[in-house]
Scaffold this motif. Structure first.
Motif, PDB file in Angstrom:
ATOM      1  N   PRO A  16       0.810  -1.224   0.000  1.00  0.00           N
ATOM      2  CA  PRO A  16       0.000   0.000   0.000  1.00  0.00           C
ATOM      3  C   PRO A  16       0.845   1.276   0.000  1.00  0.00           C
ATOM      4  O   PRO A  16       0.433   2.294  -0.568  1.00  0.00           O
ATOM      5  N   ASN A  17       2.024   1.229   0.648  1.00  0.00           N
ATOM      6  CA  ASN A  17       2.880   2.418   0.689  1.00  0.00           C
ATOM      7  C   ASN A  17       3.338   2.826  -0.713  1.00  0.00           C
ATOM      8  O   ASN A  17       3.354   4.007  -1.063  1.00  0.00           O
TER       9      ASN A  17
ATOM     10  N   ILE B  33       1.139  13.284  -3.542  1.00  0.00           N
ATOM     11  CA  ILE B  33       2.376  12.947  -2.830  1.00  0.00           C
ATOM     12  C   ILE B  33       2.711  13.959  -1.748  1.00  0.00           C
ATOM     13  O   ILE B  33       3.300  13.631  -0.721  1.00  0.00           O
TER      14      ILE B  33
ATOM     15  N   THR C 293       0.853  12.879   1.385  1.00  0.00           N
ATOM     16  CA  THR C 293       0.985  11.521   1.925  1.00  0.00           C
ATOM     17  C   THR C 293       2.430  11.043   2.040  1.00  0.00           C
ATOM     18  O   THR C 293       2.670   9.898   2.386  1.00  0.00           O
TER      19      THR C 293
ATOM     20  N   ILE D 129       7.613   5.513   2.632  1.00  0.00           N
ATOM     21  CA  ILE D 129       7.324   5.607   1.199  1.00  0.00           C
ATOM     22  C   ILE D 129       8.551   6.061   0.425  1.00  0.00           C
ATOM     23  O   ILE D 129       8.930   5.462  -0.582  1.00  0.00           O
TER      24      ILE D 129
ATOM     25  N   ASN E 192      -1.745   6.765  -6.561  1.00  0.00           N
ATOM     26  CA  ASN E 192      -3.152   7.154  -6.406  1.00  0.00           C
ATOM     27  C   ASN E 192      -3.411   8.245  -5.378  1.00  0.00           C
ATOM     28  O   ASN E 192      -4.546   8.485  -4.995  1.00  0.00           O
ATOM     29  N   SER E 193      -2.336   8.921  -4.909  1.00  0.00           N
ATOM     30  CA  SER E 193      -2.531   9.973  -3.915  1.00  0.00           C
ATOM     31  C   SER E 193      -1.696  11.193  -4.249  1.00  0.00           C
ATOM     32  O   SER E 193      -0.723  11.111  -5.020  1.00  0.00           O
TER      33      SER E 193
ATOM     34  N   THR F 127       0.656   4.304  -2.957  1.00  0.00           N
ATOM     35  CA  THR F 127       0.370   5.692  -2.633  1.00  0.00           C
ATOM     36  C   THR F 127       0.999   6.646  -3.644  1.00  0.00           C
ATOM     37  O   THR F 127       0.482   7.728  -3.921  1.00  0.00           O
TER      38      THR F 127
END
Length: 265
Positions: free
Chosen positions: A213-214, A223, A226, A231, A220-221, A217
């Protein structure tokens, strides 16, 4: 025999590169001296011109490093020198390894010279503080120090240009297997090889992101909202590992292609 081949390859490449090294260092010193005169408008203008020249020669160093390495490969393997090269009592893997090692050595020294010129021309307590404040965010995110961030950045840049060199070698090998438009095809294949490296790197990171999931990110997020230590560190490690693996894969593929034979001009 590898050491002798490497010696002549480095001699050919550095014959031109050293000139660019010296010119850039001279302009870096000149920039440093001129910027020390704070009360002269005319000297300040000349200092800005000198600074621009210093920066332009930094780019020239990288460009000439790339071109000189590839030119040596073409001339020594496919040009007039090739008749002597292919009669030497050495294997094709030794010939290619020499070219590969010379590209790594020269690119490493070129980046070091650029860093030296930046230090000579622009180092000051004020500029150091600006650099620290600029990199502090990344240093904080990576739970590291500014020096370590700079060293990691240097290593990533080095791997990036080494990848470009390797893509160029592959392009030359594939392009010169044709009977016509060899150089044009070499450039095209080299460019496509580099695009493939970029695409496959992104794809592999995305696939890993499906299980981590990291990493996902990054895709889909936002940066900036997050970004975390895990990460950034994971992304850097993945990127560095991928570069090294892909460079290694291309190295062995190139040797395999090279061993199939060459069409000497």
């Amino acid at each position: 025999m590898l050491s002798k081949c490497l010696k002549y390859d480095l001699k050919y490449i550095y014959k031109v590169l050293i000139v660019f090294y010296l010119i850039d260092i001279v302009f870096a010193i000149l920039t440093r001296i001129l910027f020390s005169f704070d009360n002269s408008f005319m000297l300040h203008i000349i200092a800005l011109i000198s600074s621009g020249t210093t920066i332009s020669f930094m780019f020239s160093i990288i460009i000439n490093n790339l071109m000189r390495v590839w030119a040596r490969f073409v001339k020594n393997v496919y040009g007039d020198e090739s008749y002597l090269t292919h009669t030497l009592p050495i294997s094709k893997s030794t010939i290619y390894t020499s070219k590969f090692l010379s590209s790594i050595i020269t690119m490493f020294t070129s980046i070091l010279v650029i860093i030296l010129c930046v230090f000579i021309a622009y180092y000051s307590k004020e500029n150091l503080e600006i650099l620290k404040s600029t990199l502090q965010f990344f240093a904080t995110v990576m739970n590291s120090t500014t020096i370590k961030v700079i060293l990691v950045s240097f290593f990533v840049i080095f791997l990036e240009f080494t990848t470009i060199l390797q893509a160029g070698f592959t392009g030359i090998l594939l392009g010169h297997r044709s009977n016509n438009l060899k150089m044009a095809k070499s450039i095209l294949y080299g460019f496509l090889n580099y695009l493939f490296v970029v695409a496959i790197s992104v794809l592999i990171i995305y696939i890993i992101g499906l299980f981590n999931p990291n990493i996902m990110t990054l895709f889909n997020s936002n940066i900036s909202n997050t970004l975390t230590v895990d990460i950034v560190k994971t992304a850097l490690v993945l990127g560095i590992c991928l570069y090294i693996i892909l460079i290694g894969i291309y190295y062995f593929i190139d040797i395999k292609v090279f061993k199939k034979g060459v069409n000497v001009d």
